[in-house]
Design an enzyme around this catalytic site. Sequence first.
Site, PDB file in Angstrom:
ATOM      1  N   GLU A 197       0.811  -1.217   0.000  1.00 45.84           N
ATOM      2  CA  GLU A 197       0.000   0.000   0.000  1.00 45.84           C
ATOM      3  C   GLU A 197       0.846   1.269   0.000  1.00 45.84           C
ATOM      4  OE1 GLU A 197      -0.617  -2.617   1.955  1.00 45.84           O
ATOM      5  OE2 GLU A 197      -2.668  -3.256   1.536  1.00 45.84           O
TER       6      GLU A 197
ATOM      7  N   HIS B 182     -10.870  -5.032  10.637  1.00 46.28           N
ATOM      8  CA  HIS B 182     -11.578  -5.027   9.352  1.00 46.28           C
ATOM      9  C   HIS B 182     -12.972  -4.411   9.452  1.00 46.28           C
ATOM     10  CE1 HIS B 182      -8.485  -8.094   8.549  1.00 46.28           C
ATOM     11  NE2 HIS B 182      -8.700  -7.906   7.267  1.00 46.28           N
TER      12      HIS B 182
HETATM   13  C1  LIG Z   1      -2.008  -4.422   4.843  1.00 42.86           C
HETATM   14  C2  LIG Z   1      -3.070  -5.280   4.284  1.00 42.86           C
HETATM   15  N1  LIG Z   1      -3.389  -5.167   2.986  1.00 42.86           N
HETATM   16  C3  LIG Z   1      -4.338  -5.936   2.442  1.00 42.86           C
HETATM   17  C4  LIG Z   1      -5.003  -6.857   3.204  1.00 42.86           C
HETATM   18  C5  LIG Z   1      -6.121  -7.678   2.602  1.00 42.86           C
HETATM   19  N2  LIG Z   1      -5.703  -9.062   2.415  1.00 42.86           N
HETATM   20  C6  LIG Z   1      -5.991 -10.014   3.331  1.00 42.86           C
HETATM   21  S1  LIG Z   1      -5.311 -11.479   2.941  1.00 42.86           S
HETATM   22  C7  LIG Z   1      -4.617 -10.852   1.531  1.00 42.86           C
HETATM   23  C8  LIG Z   1      -3.790 -11.723   0.665  1.00 42.86           C
HETATM   24  C9  LIG Z   1      -2.612 -12.189   1.395  1.00 42.86           C
HETATM   25  O1  LIG Z   1      -1.838 -12.994   0.585  1.00 42.86           O
HETATM   26  P1  LIG Z   1      -0.665 -13.843   1.216  1.00 42.86           P
HETATM   27  O2  LIG Z   1       0.197 -12.982   2.046  1.00 42.86           O
HETATM   28  O3  LIG Z   1      -0.034 -14.589   0.111  1.00 42.86           O
HETATM   29  O4  LIG Z   1      -1.413 -14.824   2.221  1.00 42.86           O
HETATM   30  P2  LIG Z   1      -2.504 -15.950   1.882  1.00 42.86           P
HETATM   31  O5  LIG Z   1      -3.837 -15.297   1.984  1.00 42.86           O
HETATM   32  O6  LIG Z   1      -2.211 -16.489   0.554  1.00 42.86           O
HETATM   33  O7  LIG Z   1      -2.345 -16.953   2.984  1.00 42.86           O
HETATM   34  C10 LIG Z   1      -4.925  -9.510   1.375  1.00 42.86           C
HETATM   35  C11 LIG Z   1      -4.518  -8.669   0.252  1.00 42.86           C
HETATM   36  C12 LIG Z   1      -4.667  -6.938   4.576  1.00 42.86           C
HETATM   37  N3  LIG Z   1      -5.295  -7.793   5.399  1.00 42.86           N
HETATM   38  N4  LIG Z   1      -3.691  -6.165   5.084  1.00 42.86           N
END
Ligand SMILES: Cc1ncc(C[n+]2csc(CCOP(=O)(O)OP(=O)(O)O)c2C)c(N)n1
Lengths: 327, 338
Positions: free
Chosen positions: B67, B136
Site C-alpha cells: 500500500e 476489518h
Molecule cells: C495491509 C493489508 N493489505 C491488504 C489486506 C487484505 N488481504 C488479506 S489477505 C490478503 C492476501 C494475502 O496474501 P498472502 O500474504 O499470500 O497470504 P494468503 O492469503 O495467501 O495466505 C490480502 C490482500 C490486509 N489484510 N492487510
Amino acid sequence: MQPTKEQSLWMYENMVVSRRFEEAIEKAYLEGKTPAFNMANGPIPGEMHLSNGQEPVAVGVCAHLNADDIVTATHRPHHQAIAKGVDLKRMAAEIFGKSTGLSGGRGGHMHLIDPAVNFSCSGIIGESCGPACGAALSRTIQNKPGVAVAFLGEGAANQGAFHEALNLAGTWKLPVVFVIEDNSWGISVPKAEATAVIRNDVRAAGYGMPGHYVPGNDPHAIFDVAGEAIARARKGEGPTLIEAETYRLAGHFMGDAEQYRPKGEKDALFAKDPIPKMRERLLAEGCTATELDEIEQRADSLVADAITFARESDYAPESDALTAVFV
Amino acid sequence: MLDQPTNERRLTIARAMAEAMQQEMQRDPRVFVMGEDIAGFGGIFGNTRGLFEKFGKERVRDTPISETGFISAAVGAAMDGMRPVVELMFVDFFGVCFDAIYNQMAKNAYFSGGNASVPMVLMTSTGGGYSDAGQHSQCLYGTFAHLPGMKVVSPSNAYDAKGLMTAAIRDDNPVVYMYHKQLQGMGWLGTEPGATLNTPQEGYTVEIGKAKVVRAGSDVTLVGLAMGVHNALKAADKLAEEGVNAEVIDLVSLVPLDRETVINSVAKTGRLIVIDEDYHSYGVSGEIIATVTEHDVSKLKASPARVTFPDVPIPYAKHMEQFCLPNPDKIIAAYRKM
Ligand SMILES: Cc1ncc(C[n+]2csc(CCOP(=O)(O)OP(=O)(O)O)c2C)c(N)n1
Ligand SMILES: [Mg+2]
C-alpha cells in the site's frame, strides 16, 4: 536433518488435527448461511480463512519449537496455532465467539493470542514480521533462550514491514526465522503478477541472511530446512528466510467463488494433498496402519471435544465488549 | 417499493461506483485505477467490476500488497498529470501506508503554494456489523477528516455514490472516498436495501461539501453519514408513529463540511442527535455538536446527544459488536432523554 519416527508422527498428528479442525469449522461456518450466503449469519460469522493444504509448513517448522519459543502468525492462522500448541478448546471457543475463548470472543479467528505458548497473529498483511524481531531482541537482551518465527504469505513479502523487519533482523543478527508460505495466491492475484522475483528466498541476500526455498509442500523437507535455520538462530548465528511452496486447497476466504483459478488447478492440488501423501510415506517407512489410524482417531476426538466445548460454552455478557481495553 | 417502474435503473453502490469510474475513464484518458484485487476480481466489494474487461491491464492494475508503494505512486502520477483512482481495500489498513496519504497526498498542494496539484481519489471501504472484528470493521471517518488537505466523502446511497465518484475524479484535489461495506449491495455481507436507488445512466456530479436534508422535520435533527443515515431514517419512521417529526441530514461530505445545513436545521428543531459508527471520542460527532454550540447555543432546547461506537476496539463476537454499534433504538432512546 531428518525427523525421528516420533517427530514424524507428531507432524502427521498435527496435520490431521488441523485438517479435521478446519473441516469442523467449515461445517459450522456454513450453518445459517444457506440458501443465501451472508457472512454475518450463523454461529461463526465474519471472514474465515482456512489453511487446509498448508499444514506441512506449520508442522515442519513448529516441530523444532517448544512453548517458550515465539510464533507470530497471519490472517490464516489455524494450522500455525495448532502446531504451536495453542489450546484447541479455547481456540474453537474463540472462533465461536464464546466467553471461554482465548479472548472471550473479542478477537475472533484472525486475532488468536495465547501467551501460554507465545502465539499471536494479526489480520494485517506483513505485520507478523516486526513483532517477531522484537520478541527475538527481547530474548537476547534478557539473555533468555528462545527463538521467534514469523509466518507470512508470499503476498506479504511485498509489504514494507517485511523488508524493514528483515533488515532489522539481519543488522542485529536476531534469533528469528521468517517463514513464507507460498501458496502462489494473494486473494485473486497470482504471485508472479505481484512479485518482482520468481522466488522470495533470493531476497534474503539483500538483508545479510541465508535464504532457502523448499519446493513440494513436503513436511519432511520443511522440517529439514527449518531445523537448520532454527538451530542457527538458537546458536546466536542470526536470522534466516525460508520460502516454502504450499497449496491453498480452499478459497481465499469462505464464500470465495475462486473464478480466478485456472481450470483444473484445484483438482491438481487435491491430487497432491499432503496428508494422504504423508500417510503413504509413513507406511512405506514402516509405520503400521493401526498406528496411523489411532492417530487419526485421536485427532477426531480432540477436534470433536473442542467443537463441543465451544458450542456448549456460554457467550460472555455483551457488556464485556467494553472491558479489557486496558489491563 | 418492490414494484419498480421498468424504466428505472436501480443500482447498488458497488455498481454505481463502477459505472462512474467507467464513464470517467472513457471521457478522460488520464484516469486509471489500481489496487488489490480490483482487476479480474472486480474489487472485493464489487466496485470495480467490469473495468478490467473494458480497459485492460494498463489502466486497471492489480497491485502487489504494497500500500505504501502504490498509494504514494498514485501521488506521483497525479502530480505528473494523471488522475489515479486507488483503492485501499479496508480503511483499517491505513496503518501501513498513512504517510503516503496524509503527508504527501494531502500536503503537496499546500507545500507548492498551490502550484502543484494532486488530483487523485483514494477509495476505501469502511464499517462493520458482520463480525469481521477489530482490524476489518472500523470507520475512521474522524481520523481522515481531522487531517487537512484531503476532501472526505461517504455516500449513503447509489445515486450519491455515482455522482460523488464522478465529482471526486474531476476534482483537482485529493478526495478520500469512503464506502460502507454494508451499503454496497453485496449480499454476502448483508446489505441495507435503502442504499440501492434509481441511478441515472448519464454522468452527473453530486457536489462535494454539500449536505442533504433527506427527511424534513421540526422536532429534532438527526445528523449522520453512510450507515448512520439509514439508522436515522429508521429511527425517524418510528418516532413519527409517536407524532415526533425528525429531520434527517445526510452529511455526504466531511471535508468540506456543510456546517450551515446543520446549523439551519437545529435552529428550526432545537434538538440535535449525531449518529456516527466511528469511535465516540475526538470524532465527527464531537465536531458536529461543537459546530452547533459554537454558532448559537441559545437555539438548543436540550443538550445535544450522540449515538456512536464506544471507545473500544471492535469486538468479534456478534452480540458484542451489535451491543456497541449505533442502531435506531439507541437513537430513539437518546431522543427520549432530551
Ligand atoms: C495491509 C493489508 N493489505 C491488504 C489486506 C487484505 N488481504 C488479506 S489477505 C490478503 C492476501 C494475502 O496474501 P498472502 O500474504 O499470500 O497470504 P494468503 O492469503 O495467501 O495466505 C490480502 C490482500 C490486509 N489484510 N492487510
Ligand atoms: Mg498467498
